[in-house]
Design a protein around this motif. Structure first.
Motif, PDB file in Angstrom:
ATOM      1  N   PHE A  99      35.842  52.610  38.895  1.00  0.00           N
ATOM      2  CA  PHE A  99      34.844  53.552  37.697  1.00  0.00           C
ATOM      3  C   PHE A  99      34.776  52.832  36.514  1.00  0.00           C
ATOM      4  O   PHE A  99      33.861  52.655  35.826  1.00  0.00           O
ATOM      5  N   HIS A 100      36.102  52.394  35.863  1.00  0.00           N
ATOM      6  CA  HIS A 100      36.421  51.651  34.587  1.00  0.00           C
ATOM      7  C   HIS A 100      36.881  50.425  34.362  1.00  0.00           C
ATOM      8  O   HIS A 100      37.582  50.034  34.968  1.00  0.00           O
ATOM      9  N   HIS A 101      35.903  49.939  33.512  1.00  0.00           N
ATOM     10  CA  HIS A 101      36.227  48.486  32.925  1.00  0.00           C
ATOM     11  C   HIS A 101      37.092  48.793  31.876  1.00  0.00           C
ATOM     12  O   HIS A 101      36.942  49.603  31.349  1.00  0.00           O
ATOM     13  N   ILE A 102      38.161  47.959  31.696  1.00  0.00           N
ATOM     14  CA  ILE A 102      38.960  48.094  30.591  1.00  0.00           C
ATOM     15  C   ILE A 102      38.368  47.047  29.467  1.00  0.00           C
ATOM     16  O   ILE A 102      38.138  47.587  28.235  1.00  0.00           O
ATOM     17  N   ASN A 103      38.567  45.779  29.753  1.00  0.00           N
ATOM     18  CA  ASN A 103      37.740  44.892  28.800  1.00  0.00           C
ATOM     19  C   ASN A 103      37.800  43.636  29.514  1.00  0.00           C
ATOM     20  O   ASN A 103      38.099  43.381  30.699  1.00  0.00           O
ATOM     21  N   ALA A 104      37.256  42.719  28.769  1.00  0.00           N
ATOM     22  CA  ALA A 104      36.860  41.326  29.404  1.00  0.00           C
ATOM     23  C   ALA A 104      36.643  40.472  28.203  1.00  0.00           C
ATOM     24  O   ALA A 104      36.445  40.698  27.009  1.00  0.00           O
ATOM     25  N   TYR A 105      37.120  39.183  28.336  1.00  0.00           N
ATOM     26  CA  TYR A 105      36.938  37.967  27.597  1.00  0.00           C
ATOM     27  C   TYR A 105      36.841  36.570  27.941  1.00  0.00           C
ATOM     28  O   TYR A 105      37.068  36.690  29.283  1.00  0.00           O
ATOM     29  N   GLU A 106      36.635  35.512  27.231  1.00  0.00           N
ATOM     30  CA  GLU A 106      36.357  34.263  27.653  1.00  0.00           C
ATOM     31  C   GLU A 106      37.640  33.404  27.355  1.00  0.00           C
ATOM     32  O   GLU A 106      38.117  33.579  26.312  1.00  0.00           O
ATOM     33  N   GLU A 107      38.084  32.556  28.241  1.00  0.00           N
ATOM     34  CA  GLU A 107      38.892  31.460  27.753  1.00  0.00           C
ATOM     35  C   GLU A 107      38.820  30.193  28.719  1.00  0.00           C
ATOM     36  O   GLU A 107      38.696  30.405  29.782  1.00  0.00           O
ATOM     37  N   ASP A 108      38.436  29.073  27.885  1.00  0.00           N
ATOM     38  CA  ASP A 108      38.583  27.891  28.488  1.00  0.00           C
ATOM     39  C   ASP A 108      37.372  27.972  29.764  1.00  0.00           C
ATOM     40  O   ASP A 108      37.890  27.518  30.805  1.00  0.00           O
ATOM     41  N   GLY A 109      36.177  28.330  29.719  1.00  0.00           N
ATOM     42  CA  GLY A 109      35.419  27.980  30.789  1.00  0.00           C
ATOM     43  C   GLY A 109      35.501  29.326  31.751  1.00  0.00           C
ATOM     44  O   GLY A 109      34.970  29.227  32.729  1.00  0.00           O
ATOM     45  N   HIS A 110      36.614  30.250  31.585  1.00  0.00           N
ATOM     46  CA  HIS A 110      36.952  31.375  32.335  1.00  0.00           C
ATOM     47  C   HIS A 110      36.303  32.708  31.905  1.00  0.00           C
ATOM     48  O   HIS A 110      36.422  32.696  30.692  1.00  0.00           O
ATOM     49  N   VAL A 111      35.827  33.629  32.527  1.00  0.00           N
ATOM     50  CA  VAL A 111      35.614  34.867  32.063  1.00  0.00           C
ATOM     51  C   VAL A 111      36.803  35.784  32.833  1.00  0.00           C
ATOM     52  O   VAL A 111      36.958  35.562  34.123  1.00  0.00           O
ATOM     53  N   ILE A 112      37.633  36.585  32.062  1.00  0.00           N
ATOM     54  CA  ILE A 112      38.739  37.195  32.381  1.00  0.00           C
ATOM     55  C   ILE A 112      38.401  38.846  32.278  1.00  0.00           C
ATOM     56  O   ILE A 112      38.014  39.039  31.113  1.00  0.00           O
ATOM     57  N   PHE A 113      38.272  39.367  33.231  1.00  0.00           N
ATOM     58  CA  PHE A 113      38.206  40.919  33.116  1.00  0.00           C
ATOM     59  C   PHE A 113      38.957  41.729  33.890  1.00  0.00           C
ATOM     60  O   PHE A 113      39.424  41.447  34.892  1.00  0.00           O
ATOM     61  N   ASP A 114      39.352  42.947  33.289  1.00  0.00           N
ATOM     62  CA  ASP A 114      40.313  44.088  33.664  1.00  0.00           C
ATOM     63  C   ASP A 114      39.816  45.278  33.992  1.00  0.00           C
ATOM     64  O   ASP A 114      39.017  45.785  33.364  1.00  0.00           O
ATOM     65  N   ILE A 115      39.739  45.515  35.473  1.00  0.00           N
ATOM     66  CA  ILE A 115      39.226  46.960  35.992  1.00  0.00           C
ATOM     67  C   ILE A 115      40.307  47.864  36.385  1.00  0.00           C
ATOM     68  O   ILE A 115      41.417  47.125  36.626  1.00  0.00           O
ATOM     69  N   ILE A 116      40.099  48.928  36.404  1.00  0.00           N
ATOM     70  CA  ILE A 116      40.808  49.924  37.360  1.00  0.00           C
ATOM     71  C   ILE A 116      40.444  50.211  38.780  1.00  0.00           C
ATOM     72  O   ILE A 116      39.322  50.794  38.747  1.00  0.00           O
TER      73      ILE A 116
END
Length: 505
Positions: free
Chosen positions: A285-302
């Protein structure tokens, strides 16, 4: 205790408040009529107020003294004397039912105004100071969506970004990402910002008759992240639900053998990244946050391994033994996906393309698809909030409720994603709501501020209270006890004093 002098503004909360009307009862907790409540912070004092959202749904139900408008888990019959022919006719003319405007999930800011939101195409403008219900806005007049999320994002200019599903065009089911501007051109001051709504992009649904259910989406500086999960709505079942006398909730199904697909939309070109990334079946249901680093997308979900969470909240399960009886068959797990959007195109098949230090992997397959597996950050937290100034950026802290095998939160948690350290606030017989972080003005550090949560006691005779925690140390700064019955709510927002229009308007 004492409140910081800089804390000035309104904490607005929304959630289901009335579950019985006359002799009729809703089946599901998420169906109840919306009840708004607010805590106003003024010069070290707190003022409480609550009011039912006077939606058309509320007015029709109260007038009829029974439930006449269907909600997600409760199918209602507006006019019992309509015969089967009239019913069949109204079904044919309306494949998509007229949805409720009982906006009970969240609060959204658009332009200078505030809206109560649900997951249908309707939102209701409200006055944040008096909680009065104002006009009804139908997204459908501005963009072809039948459902929309209650978790929009706001960009640095204050524009709203949101997503909805369009099931209107027969055979062309798609997900639409749209933008509501924060202000309108000077010469059109009388017009609403919705008139300038624009569709940013559309993503065709992988299955035309089974679009994915989603409650939120992710955003980074350059990308929008949409997760198409195998928890889907059956459009044909939904169109015939009324005739079959079943709820829309029964038209949702989770397929555990299916894949979960990740879509990345480039915010500049408005086009989707062509590489196909996926993971195993999950429900979230919930995304926490996401960001980019060195050509990667990093995203955190529950995420969950099944859809048992929704079933917990049928009212037949919610009795005095709720905490004991209702056990989640899948515990909420905070998962971090690391997706290499820029990877070596000549990488060998079966190699892991993630070059950042993480246990998350992204493996190239023969067909060119990339199979992603997450790093597990922690377990047992839900209703995540962050310091929104860090939305879309590398961040450290998540504020959340702690839930174990029962879906009812018993503690508030602060999780440090980088060190995996967890701080808690909890007391016996207390059920806290979603924690809202409010930054101190001119704060330099991510956790410099306070965390606000409404706490309901398990014994109805014990008064509920608003709790104010120091976000850094998680120590209690103060609480404001409210001598009324308070409902468990869902989501809300803090509106700083300066973001409020003056009363004269």
């Amino acid at each position: 205790g004492q409140l910081p002098t800089w804390l000035q503004g309104i904490l607005l909360r929304n959630g289901p408040g009335m579950h019985t009307i006359g002799d009729s009862k809703y089946n599901h907790w998420f169906d109840g009529l919306a009840l708004l409540h607010s805590f106003t912070f003024k010069n070290g004092e707190v003022y409480y107020r609550s009011k039912y959202l006077r939606s058309d749904t509320y007015n029709c139900n109260i007038e009829a003294n029974r439930i006449v408008v269907s909600e997600f888990g409760t199918m209602a019959y507006p006019d019992p004397c309509k015969n089967i022919f009239a019913k069949a006719f109204s079904y044919l003319s309306h494949t998509i039912p007229e949805f409720t405007d009982n906006c009970l999930i969240n609060i959204m800011k658009a332009g200078d105004d505030f809206y109560a939101t649900g997951e249908t195409n309707f939102i209701r403008k409200i006055n944040p100071q008096t909680l009065e219900t104002l006009e009804k806005v139908d997204y459908n007049k501005y963009v072809a969506v039948n459902v929309a999320t209650s978790h929009p994002h706001y960009d640095s200019a204050g524009n709203v970004l949101n997503m909805g599903t369009s099931i209107v065009d027969k055979g062309k089911t798609k997900y639409l990402l749209f933008k509501i501007p924060s202000s309108v051109p000077e010469q059109e001051k009388k017009k609403s910002c919705f008139k300038h709504l624009e569709v940013v992009c559309s993503i065709p649904s992988r299955s035309l008759l089974h679009p994915s259910y989603y409650h939120s989406f992710g955003i980074t500086e350059n990308y929008i992240i949409f997760i198409e999960q195998p928890f889907r709505l059956d459009i044909v079942k939904m169109a015939t639900a009324y005739i079959r006398g079943v709820s829309w909730a029964s038209c949702l199904a989770f397929n555990k053998d299916d894949k979960t697909w990740f879509h990345f939309i480039d915010r500049k070109t408005k086009k989707e990244v062509s590489t196909k990334f996926y993971t195993d079946a999950l429900v979230f249901f919930h995304h926490i946050n996401a960001y980019e680093e060195d050509g990667h997308v990093i995203f955190d979900i529950i995420a969950y391994t099944d859809n048992s969470l929704y079933d917990m909240f049928y009212l037949k399960n919610m009795n005095k033994d709720f905490e004991e009886n209702v056990k989640l068959t899948s515990i909420p797990t905070c998962k971090r996906f690391v997706v290499p959007l820029q990877y070596d195109k000549d990488a060998v098949v079966d190699s892991n393309l993630v070059t950042l230090p993480s246990t998350a992997t992204a493996v190239k397959e023969k067909d060119g698809n990339i199979y992603c597996q997450p790093e597990i950050l922690c377990e047992g937290i839900e209703l995540p909030r962050i310091n929104y100034d860090y939305n879309g950026k590398n961040y450290k802290y998540v504020f959340a409720t702690e839930v174990q095998w029962s879906p009812v939160p018993t503690k508030i948690a602060k999780f440090n994603i980088q060190t995996k350290e967890m701080l808690y606030w909890g007391q016996d017989h207390c059920w806290p709501s979603e924690p809202v972080f409010v930054p101190r003005p001119d704060a330099k550090e991510e956790d410099d501020g306070v965390v606000l949560t409404c706490v309901v006691k398990t014994d109805p005779k014990d008064p509920p209270f608003l709790l104010v925690l120091d976000a850094k140390t998680f120590t209690e700064l103060g609480r404001a006890t409210v001598n009324v019955e308070m409902h468990m709510d869902l989501h809300g927002m803090f509106i700083p004093q300066e973001a409020m229009k003056t009363e004269t308007e």
